[in-house]
Scaffold this motif. Structure first.
Motif, PDB file in Angstrom:
ATOM      1  N   PRO A   9      26.246 -23.431   5.589  1.00  0.00           N
ATOM      2  CA  PRO A   9      25.179 -23.813   4.551  1.00  0.00           C
ATOM      3  C   PRO A   9      24.475 -25.081   5.473  1.00  0.00           C
ATOM      4  CG  PRO A   9      27.397 -23.460   3.701  1.00  0.00           C
ATOM      5  CD  PRO A   9      27.435 -23.478   5.346  1.00  0.00           C
ATOM      6  N   LYS A  10      23.251 -25.211   5.210  1.00  0.00           N
ATOM      7  CA  LYS A  10      22.381 -26.513   5.807  1.00  0.00           C
ATOM      8  C   LYS A  10      23.159 -27.633   5.140  1.00  0.00           C
ATOM      9  CE  LYS A  10      17.942 -27.674   6.590  1.00  0.00           C
ATOM     10  NZ  LYS A  10      16.382 -27.941   6.279  1.00  0.00           N
ATOM     11  N   GLU A  11      23.437 -27.629   3.995  1.00  0.00           N
ATOM     12  CA  GLU A  11      23.907 -28.971   3.484  1.00  0.00           C
ATOM     13  C   GLU A  11      25.159 -29.436   4.281  1.00  0.00           C
ATOM     14  OE1 GLU A  11      22.815 -29.810   0.958  1.00  0.00           O
ATOM     15  OE2 GLU A  11      24.120 -31.283   0.177  1.00  0.00           O
ATOM     16  N   GLU A  12      25.673 -28.610   5.243  1.00  0.00           N
ATOM     17  CA  GLU A  12      27.021 -29.092   5.903  1.00  0.00           C
ATOM     18  C   GLU A  12      26.330 -29.892   7.079  1.00  0.00           C
ATOM     19  OE1 GLU A  12      29.574 -25.999   6.816  1.00  0.00           O
ATOM     20  OE2 GLU A  12      30.906 -27.136   8.121  1.00  0.00           O
ATOM     21  N   LEU A  13      24.893 -29.879   7.460  1.00  0.00           N
ATOM     22  CA  LEU A  13      24.416 -30.826   8.502  1.00  0.00           C
ATOM     23  C   LEU A  13      24.675 -32.339   8.273  1.00  0.00           C
ATOM     24  CD1 LEU A  13      21.224 -28.979   9.413  1.00  0.00           C
ATOM     25  CD2 LEU A  13      23.120 -28.936  10.643  1.00  0.00           C
ATOM     26  N   LYS A  14      24.465 -32.519   6.954  1.00  0.00           N
ATOM     27  CA  LYS A  14      24.965 -33.797   6.300  1.00  0.00           C
ATOM     28  C   LYS A  14      26.240 -34.573   6.806  1.00  0.00           C
ATOM     29  CE  LYS A  14      22.007 -33.628   2.339  1.00  0.00           C
ATOM     30  NZ  LYS A  14      21.950 -33.368   1.015  1.00  0.00           N
ATOM     31  N   GLN A  15      27.228 -33.616   7.263  1.00  0.00           N
ATOM     32  CA  GLN A  15      28.655 -34.061   7.626  1.00  0.00           C
ATOM     33  C   GLN A  15      28.711 -34.278   9.086  1.00  0.00           C
ATOM     34  OE1 GLN A  15      31.259 -31.110   5.938  1.00  0.00           O
ATOM     35  NE2 GLN A  15      30.269 -31.203   3.925  1.00  0.00           N
ATOM     36  N   LEU A  16      27.803 -34.265   9.793  1.00  0.00           N
ATOM     37  CA  LEU A  16      27.709 -34.549  11.353  1.00  0.00           C
ATOM     38  C   LEU A  16      28.528 -35.855  11.471  1.00  0.00           C
ATOM     39  CD1 LEU A  16      26.822 -33.890  14.029  1.00  0.00           C
ATOM     40  CD2 LEU A  16      24.961 -35.635  13.732  1.00  0.00           C
ATOM     41  N   ARG A  17      29.694 -35.520  12.487  1.00  0.00           N
ATOM     42  CA  ARG A  17      30.385 -36.778  12.858  1.00  0.00           C
ATOM     43  C   ARG A  17      31.402 -37.312  11.744  1.00  0.00           C
ATOM     44  NH1 ARG A  17      28.221 -39.946  17.856  1.00  0.00           N
ATOM     45  NH2 ARG A  17      27.561 -38.206  19.052  1.00  0.00           N
ATOM     46  N   GLN A  18      31.527 -36.705  10.576  1.00  0.00           N
ATOM     47  CA  GLN A  18      32.285 -37.243   9.558  1.00  0.00           C
ATOM     48  C   GLN A  18      33.713 -36.942   9.921  1.00  0.00           C
ATOM     49  OE1 GLN A  18      30.923 -39.489   6.996  1.00  0.00           O
ATOM     50  NE2 GLN A  18      29.226 -39.240   8.431  1.00  0.00           N
ATOM     51  N   ILE A  19      34.636 -37.699   9.076  1.00  0.00           N
ATOM     52  CA  ILE A  19      36.247 -37.308   9.531  1.00  0.00           C
ATOM     53  C   ILE A  19      36.641 -35.913   9.396  1.00  0.00           C
ATOM     54  CG2 ILE A  19      36.933 -38.527   7.255  1.00  0.00           C
ATOM     55  CD1 ILE A  19      39.168 -39.400   9.679  1.00  0.00           C
ATOM     56  N   ASN A  20      36.294 -35.280   8.292  1.00  0.00           N
ATOM     57  CA  ASN A  20      36.901 -34.076   7.798  1.00  0.00           C
ATOM     58  C   ASN A  20      35.693 -33.051   8.207  1.00  0.00           C
ATOM     59  OD1 ASN A  20      39.209 -35.003   7.036  1.00  0.00           O
ATOM     60  ND2 ASN A  20      38.311 -35.550   4.929  1.00  0.00           N
ATOM     61  N   ALA A  21      34.694 -33.266   9.018  1.00  0.00           N
ATOM     62  CA  ALA A  21      33.800 -32.384   8.936  1.00  0.00           C
ATOM     63  C   ALA A  21      33.914 -31.244  10.177  1.00  0.00           C
ATOM     64  CB  ALA A  21      32.398 -32.895   9.518  1.00  0.00           C
ATOM     65  N   ARG A  22      33.308 -30.050  10.119  1.00  0.00           N
ATOM     66  CA  ARG A  22      33.312 -29.066  11.301  1.00  0.00           C
ATOM     67  C   ARG A  22      32.677 -29.435  12.385  1.00  0.00           C
ATOM     68  NH1 ARG A  22      33.278 -23.190   9.053  1.00  0.00           N
ATOM     69  NH2 ARG A  22      31.190 -23.849   8.329  1.00  0.00           N
ATOM     70  N   LEU A  23      31.379 -30.284  12.044  1.00  0.00           N
ATOM     71  CA  LEU A  23      30.321 -30.874  12.911  1.00  0.00           C
ATOM     72  C   LEU A  23      30.830 -31.912  13.763  1.00  0.00           C
ATOM     73  CD1 LEU A  23      27.088 -29.761  10.949  1.00  0.00           C
ATOM     74  CD2 LEU A  23      28.861 -28.360  11.845  1.00  0.00           C
ATOM     75  N   GLN A  24      31.402 -31.770  14.711  1.00  0.00           N
ATOM     76  CA  GLN A  24      31.878 -32.861  15.562  1.00  0.00           C
ATOM     77  C   GLN A  24      31.011 -33.406  16.424  1.00  0.00           C
ATOM     78  OE1 GLN A  24      35.595 -33.726  15.890  1.00  0.00           O
ATOM     79  NE2 GLN A  24      35.238 -32.693  13.887  1.00  0.00           N
ATOM     80  N   GLY A  25      30.923 -34.638  16.872  1.00  0.00           N
ATOM     81  CA  GLY A  25      30.094 -35.230  17.828  1.00  0.00           C
ATOM     82  C   GLY A  25      29.692 -34.216  19.129  1.00  0.00           C
ATOM     83  N   HIS A  26      30.605 -33.750  19.706  1.00  0.00           N
ATOM     84  CA  HIS A  26      30.518 -32.760  20.904  1.00  0.00           C
ATOM     85  C   HIS A  26      30.877 -31.344  20.189  1.00  0.00           C
ATOM     86  CE1 HIS A  26      30.053 -36.468  23.153  1.00  0.00           C
ATOM     87  NE2 HIS A  26      29.483 -35.689  23.768  1.00  0.00           N
ATOM     88  N   PRO A  27      30.380 -30.356  20.775  1.00  0.00           N
ATOM     89  CA  PRO A  27      30.746 -28.829  20.192  1.00  0.00           C
ATOM     90  C   PRO A  27      32.135 -28.681  20.604  1.00  0.00           C
ATOM     91  CG  PRO A  27      29.394 -28.655  21.858  1.00  0.00           C
ATOM     92  CD  PRO A  27      29.531 -30.202  21.898  1.00  0.00           C
ATOM     93  N   SER A  28      32.880 -28.182  19.526  1.00  0.00           N
ATOM     94  CA  SER A  28      34.383 -27.437  19.909  1.00  0.00           C
ATOM     95  C   SER A  28      34.651 -26.029  19.167  1.00  0.00           C
ATOM     96  CB  SER A  28      35.516 -28.552  19.263  1.00  0.00           C
ATOM     97  OG  SER A  28      36.701 -27.983  19.563  1.00  0.00           O
ATOM     98  N   ASP A  29      35.020 -25.423  19.871  1.00  0.00           N
ATOM     99  CA  ASP A  29      35.496 -23.956  19.474  1.00  0.00           C
ATOM    100  C   ASP A  29      36.443 -24.005  18.452  1.00  0.00           C
ATOM    101  OD1 ASP A  29      37.078 -24.616  21.500  1.00  0.00           O
ATOM    102  OD2 ASP A  29      37.740 -22.470  21.846  1.00  0.00           O
TER     103      ASP A  29
END
Lengths: 306, 275
Positions: free
Chosen positions: B89-109
């Motif tokens: 969901p696009k909403e998840e973009l808001k979580q970039l670099r947050q502690i419990n986010a899937r969207l890490q500051g660098h990509p990880s499988d």
């Protein structure tokens, strides 16, 4: 031991289409049969270890189980970042088959001596570290590695060592093998120092000691269940390894004993310095006090017979 | 591509939105790399929308083409496109670099299905991509593998180990792309370490080489087409780009390599992008 390791990789490759061999600058003569019979899964790559790790990771994440063979120092020191990022973060099933663990390459000097390889691999999350004691155990280790889920570092020692492992004891990754039960004093060892530990035991027996010996062919994950349940008869533990006293089996035991035991610990290993002598492996081990006579002498000064 | 193909003007509109997403993401996170995300977005969006076979609702579909973002710090661009295509969901973009986010500051499988490799330590992605491409050949699969690198990144020696090796395996299913935005954190790339003549270098390593404007969607698409038609050789696309492309005060300014815009800067950037 190296030949047995690679022969076993070849045997696995014949049974299992996932198995791939990637060698780099180690001479592939022993694997001519592999090269001729399964050329599509036999790769002789350039002197470019960093790239080989990435290539192996890419193959592992797409279904293969690559066995990468080159010299231990070039794998562990040169490629530490590649191993951490490409293999360990993704937990990819790549097997690093490392030639010349310890002081095997004594005549070549510190560039080729792997005295901190176990330490470097042990501190990486997801990495498993196997250090078999002889060719027979090496074969069991390589067979056990096939279906292990994450990356494995397999340390190859010198060739021609006497066979002391027993097939009936099996090989289970993460399970220590108690070679001999004793009392008061235990030698905990890994790799080919098991043979030295057995020599030490002979000397010590003549002096009235009842020495215990345990072989940690898996340095990581450390068999803490064995430690928790089997250290009862002992008050003193001596670690013995062909590795720096920093970061190897001795350190792993020190970490565990600090938190869980009240045993005295003495670490036998290579002191924290690069070799300043050449010669050969046996002479260099003696120079560092890692021959059976020196070890037995030091142990006798440390602990009275039971 | 398994989605219906967008008209080019629709893709242009999508990419404009992705640039907005990137700015908003980085502002909210308070850190990140706008310069190299904005320079790479046209390339990444073209890959996902036009070039690659993939299934956003089935990220681990075995038949997918592989994309390795070797310049891992550009991942906000990849996240924007993945969200835009329905990977999450696009909403998840808001979580970039947050502690419990899937969207890490660098990509990880390890966190987000659809990311193929953990990257961020520069210079490693091409080797990994090469392994993927080699696997596809061995398995008789038609998958293609794309690896996007930064220009500063190719100062890493490992890139050239892989560059030397890929032609040996005749990996015509491998496409390396250089986001040649001419900047790295310490200054203009070719002042820090001159890369030129860059095309000649890759040609000499036996790659099929194509130079394009990395913001021109027609040229990007044509380059991918040409790569598909190239046999027995891997392809290198040297994409001339502008660091910070699309936001006037970021364009070509090295300071925007790794700094997030503040509230005022964000408002100004969004005003430009929203037009």
């Amino acid at each position: 031991m190296r030949k047995r390791a690679l022969d076993t990789v070849f045997a696995l490759a014949q049974q299992d289409e996932r198995v791939v061999y990637i060698g780099s600058d180690v001479g592939q003569g022993t694997l001519q049969g592999f090269q001729e019979s399964i050329p599509e899964r036999f790769f002789v790559e350039a002197i470019s270890e960093a790239y080989v790790i990435g290539m192996a990771a890419g193959m592992a994440m797409t279904g293969f189980v690559p066995y990468v063979n080159t010299i231990a120092t070039f794998l562990t020191r040169r490629c530490l970042d590649q191993i951490a990022v490409d293999l360990c973060i993704g937990n990819h099933p790549v097997r690093l088959v490392a030639n010349g663990g310890g002081l095997v390459y004594a005549p070549l000097g510190p560039t080729h001596e792997a005295i901190e390889d176990i330490a470097l691999m042990r501190c990486l999350p997801n990495m498993t570290v196997l250090v078999p004691c002889d060719a027979e155990e090496m074969e069991r280790a390589v067979r056990a590695s096939l279906d292990w889920s994450g990356p494995i570092y397999i340390r190859i020692a010198r060739g021609g060592e006497s066979v002391v492992s027993l097939p009936e004891r099996g090989f289970f990754i993460g399970k220590a093998i108690e070679v001999r039960q004793g009392e008061k004093l235990l030698i905990a060892t890994t790799g080919v120092m098991l043979q030295t530990a057995l020599e030490v035991q002979d000397i010590m027996a003549r002096a009235g000691y009842n020495l215990g010996i345990v072989h940690f062919h898996t340095v990581k994950p450390l068999d803490t269940a064995w430690l928790a349940n089997q250290l009862g008869p002992y008050s003193h533990v001596a670690s013995l390894e062909e590795h720096s006293v920093i970061g190897g089996l001795g350190s792993a035991l020190a970490e565990w004993l600090c938190e869980n035991g009240d045993h005295k610990l003495k670490r036998f290993g290579i002191p924290d310095r690069f070799a300043d002598r050449f010669g050969n492996q046996a002479k260099l081990l003696s120079y560092f006090g890692l021959d059976a006579a020196s070890i037995a002498k030091e142990l006798q000064a440390w602990v009275k017979p039971s | 591509m398994t989605n219906s193909r967008l008209e080019k003007k629709e893709l242009v509109e999508k990419i404009r939105q992705y640039r907005i997403d990137i700015i908003e993401m980085l502002h909210r996170a308070g850190s990140g790399h706008p310069g190299g995300s904005l320079s790479a977005i046209d390339l990444i969006a073209s890959l996902y929308h036009y070039e690659m076979q993939h299934r956003p609702n089935e990220p681990l579909w075995p038949g997918r083409d592989r994309f390795v973002l070797s310049k891992g710090h550009g991942v906000p661009a990849q996240y924007a496109v993945m969200a835009g295509m329905g990977y999450f969901p696009k909403e998840e973009l808001k979580q970039l670099r947050q502690i419990n986010a899937r969207l890490q500051g660098h990509p990880s499988d390890q966190f987000l299905p659809g990311i193929e490799a953990s990257t961020g330590s520069l210079g490693m992605g091409l080797s990994f991509a090469m392994g993927c491409a080699l696997s596809a050949k061995l398995q008789g699969e038609s998958q293609r593998v794309y690896c996007l690198m930064g220009d500063g990144e190719i100062q890493e020696g490992q890139v050239w180990e892989a560059a030397l090796s890929a032609p040996k395996f005749k990996l015509d299913n491998l496409v390396a792309i250089i986001d040649y935005n001419k900047g790295q954190i310490d200054g203009p790339t070719n002042e820090v370490m001159n890369l030129e003549p860059l095309m000649d270098k890759w040609r000499a390593f036996n790659w099929h080489c194509i130079a394009i404007d990395g913001h021109n969607l027609d040229q990007i698409e044509q380059a991918f087409q040409e790569a598909r038609l190239t046999q027995s050789k891997p392809t290198l696309i040297l994409a001339h780009t502008v660091k910070g492309k699309g936001v006037s005060f970021m364009e070509g300014v090295i300071d925007w390599h790794g700094a997030a815009p503040n509230a005022d800067e964000t408002a100004k950037a969004l005003q430009e992008l929203k037009g």
